[in-house]
Design a protein around this motif. Sequence first.
Motif, PDB file in Angstrom:
ATOM      1  N   GLY A   1       0.318   4.021  -2.826  1.00  0.00           N
ATOM      2  CA  GLY A   1      -0.071   5.377  -2.466  1.00  0.00           C
ATOM      3  C   GLY A   1       0.817   6.423  -3.108  1.00  0.00           C
ATOM      4  O   GLY A   1       0.349   7.494  -3.512  1.00  0.00           O
TER       5      GLY A   1
ATOM      6  N   ARG B   1      -5.432   4.383  -5.467  1.00  0.00           N
ATOM      7  CA  ARG B   1      -5.830   4.355  -4.063  1.00  0.00           C
ATOM      8  C   ARG B   1      -7.084   5.198  -3.907  1.00  0.00           C
ATOM      9  O   ARG B   1      -7.233   6.240  -4.543  1.00  0.00           O
ATOM     10  CB  ARG B   1      -4.721   4.919  -3.166  1.00  0.00           C
ATOM     11  CG  ARG B   1      -5.072   4.958  -1.683  1.00  0.00           C
ATOM     12  CD  ARG B   1      -4.013   5.720  -0.887  1.00  0.00           C
ATOM     13  NE  ARG B   1      -4.298   5.712   0.539  1.00  0.00           N
ATOM     14  CZ  ARG B   1      -5.160   6.533   1.147  1.00  0.00           C
ATOM     15  NH1 ARG B   1      -5.828   7.432   0.435  1.00  0.00           N
ATOM     16  NH2 ARG B   1      -5.364   6.466   2.456  1.00  0.00           N
TER      17      ARG B   1
ATOM     18  N   ASP C   1      -0.334   7.069  -6.748  1.00  0.00           N
ATOM     19  CA  ASP C   1      -1.670   7.602  -7.014  1.00  0.00           C
ATOM     20  C   ASP C   1      -1.663   8.997  -7.636  1.00  0.00           C
ATOM     21  O   ASP C   1      -2.402   9.248  -8.601  1.00  0.00           O
ATOM     22  CB  ASP C   1      -2.504   7.586  -5.734  1.00  0.00           C
ATOM     23  CG  ASP C   1      -3.964   7.927  -5.995  1.00  0.00           C
ATOM     24  OD1 ASP C   1      -4.590   7.219  -6.809  1.00  0.00           O
ATOM     25  OD2 ASP C   1      -4.467   8.891  -5.406  1.00  0.00           O
TER      26      ASP C   1
ATOM     27  N   PRO D   1       0.797  -1.222   0.000  1.00  0.00           N
ATOM     28  CA  PRO D   1       0.000   0.000   0.000  1.00  0.00           C
ATOM     29  C   PRO D   1       0.834   1.279   0.000  1.00  0.00           C
ATOM     30  O   PRO D   1       0.448   2.277  -0.613  1.00  0.00           O
ATOM     31  CB  PRO D   1      -0.834  -0.130   1.276  1.00  0.00           C
ATOM     32  CG  PRO D   1      -1.001  -1.614   1.449  1.00  0.00           C
ATOM     33  CD  PRO D   1       0.325  -2.185   1.023  1.00  0.00           C
TER      34      PRO D   1
ATOM     35  N   TRP E   1      -6.200  -0.259  -2.315  1.00  0.00           N
ATOM     36  CA  TRP E   1      -4.949   0.007  -3.005  1.00  0.00           C
ATOM     37  C   TRP E   1      -4.816  -1.000  -4.144  1.00  0.00           C
ATOM     38  O   TRP E   1      -4.918  -2.216  -3.923  1.00  0.00           O
ATOM     39  CB  TRP E   1      -3.763  -0.156  -2.064  1.00  0.00           C
ATOM     40  CG  TRP E   1      -3.694   0.814  -0.927  1.00  0.00           C
ATOM     41  CD1 TRP E   1      -3.011   2.000  -0.883  1.00  0.00           C
ATOM     42  CD2 TRP E   1      -4.288   0.669   0.373  1.00  0.00           C
ATOM     43  NE1 TRP E   1      -3.159   2.596   0.338  1.00  0.00           N
ATOM     44  CE2 TRP E   1      -3.938   1.807   1.134  1.00  0.00           C
ATOM     45  CE3 TRP E   1      -5.105  -0.312   0.955  1.00  0.00           C
ATOM     46  CZ2 TRP E   1      -4.359   1.986   2.449  1.00  0.00           C
ATOM     47  CZ3 TRP E   1      -5.530  -0.136   2.257  1.00  0.00           C
ATOM     48  CH2 TRP E   1      -5.156   1.003   2.993  1.00  0.00           C
TER      49      TRP E   1
ATOM     50  N   THR F   1     -10.830   1.284   2.449  1.00  0.00           N
ATOM     51  CA  THR F   1      -9.829   1.912   1.586  1.00  0.00           C
ATOM     52  C   THR F   1      -9.209   0.833   0.715  1.00  0.00           C
ATOM     53  O   THR F   1      -8.932  -0.276   1.192  1.00  0.00           O
ATOM     54  CB  THR F   1      -8.736   2.608   2.414  1.00  0.00           C
ATOM     55  OG1 THR F   1      -9.345   3.607   3.236  1.00  0.00           O
ATOM     56  CG2 THR F   1      -7.699   3.257   1.510  1.00  0.00           C
TER      57      THR F   1
END
Length: 200
Positions: A119, A133, A122, A115, A143, A141
């Motif tokens: 992130g 994400r 993104d 993740p 990913w 949430t």
Amino acid sequence: MRVRYDGWILGAGTTSGTRLVVGHWPRSPLGRVSDVMVERPDGHRVLLAQTPELAEFVAGTYAFDEVRVVPVEVGRAADRWVVHAGPLALRVAAGRRPALGWLLRTVPSPLARTPAWVGLLDPVARVVGLRTRGTAGNGRTEWYGVQDLHRLRATSATWDGEDLGGLAPVRPPVRFGFGSVPPTPSVVRVTTTIGLSTSV
């Protein structure tokens, strides 16, 4: 708490206006499972899920107008995909790996799945209208750790026996969650990590 679905996502549009997103997950908390998200030309969103447990989880993460639990069979051999899911029959031929696909393959898989790495990517993905994400349903949430990509070069699809037409861009974007699949029909190797709300 986080759960992980590891496999492939195939996204394709058709000249009839129906857009299809196939999730094929050989490794998941629910075992080997598959699902198909369908958005019809009038915007009606349908989930075709292989098991009640998968239907409950996916419908709790994404938005649909209709959820059906049906047999979902996904066959892969070389560059060919064959999918049977309730009213849907789909055959797809994958094509070449574009420059982005080669670039994705340079990232070691253990890193590409994390993740933290997803992130970081993104903001870059958003420049081209994609998301890696985002916040999903029920406070979850997600990913998307993409590790490879191939363009699709041909498709044959029917819905309740009706021909859906040839391969077309995924336009307008599908509206199941916070993001869509790429507009160019593609299949991606992906690890989807879902962070569950503590209240779930």
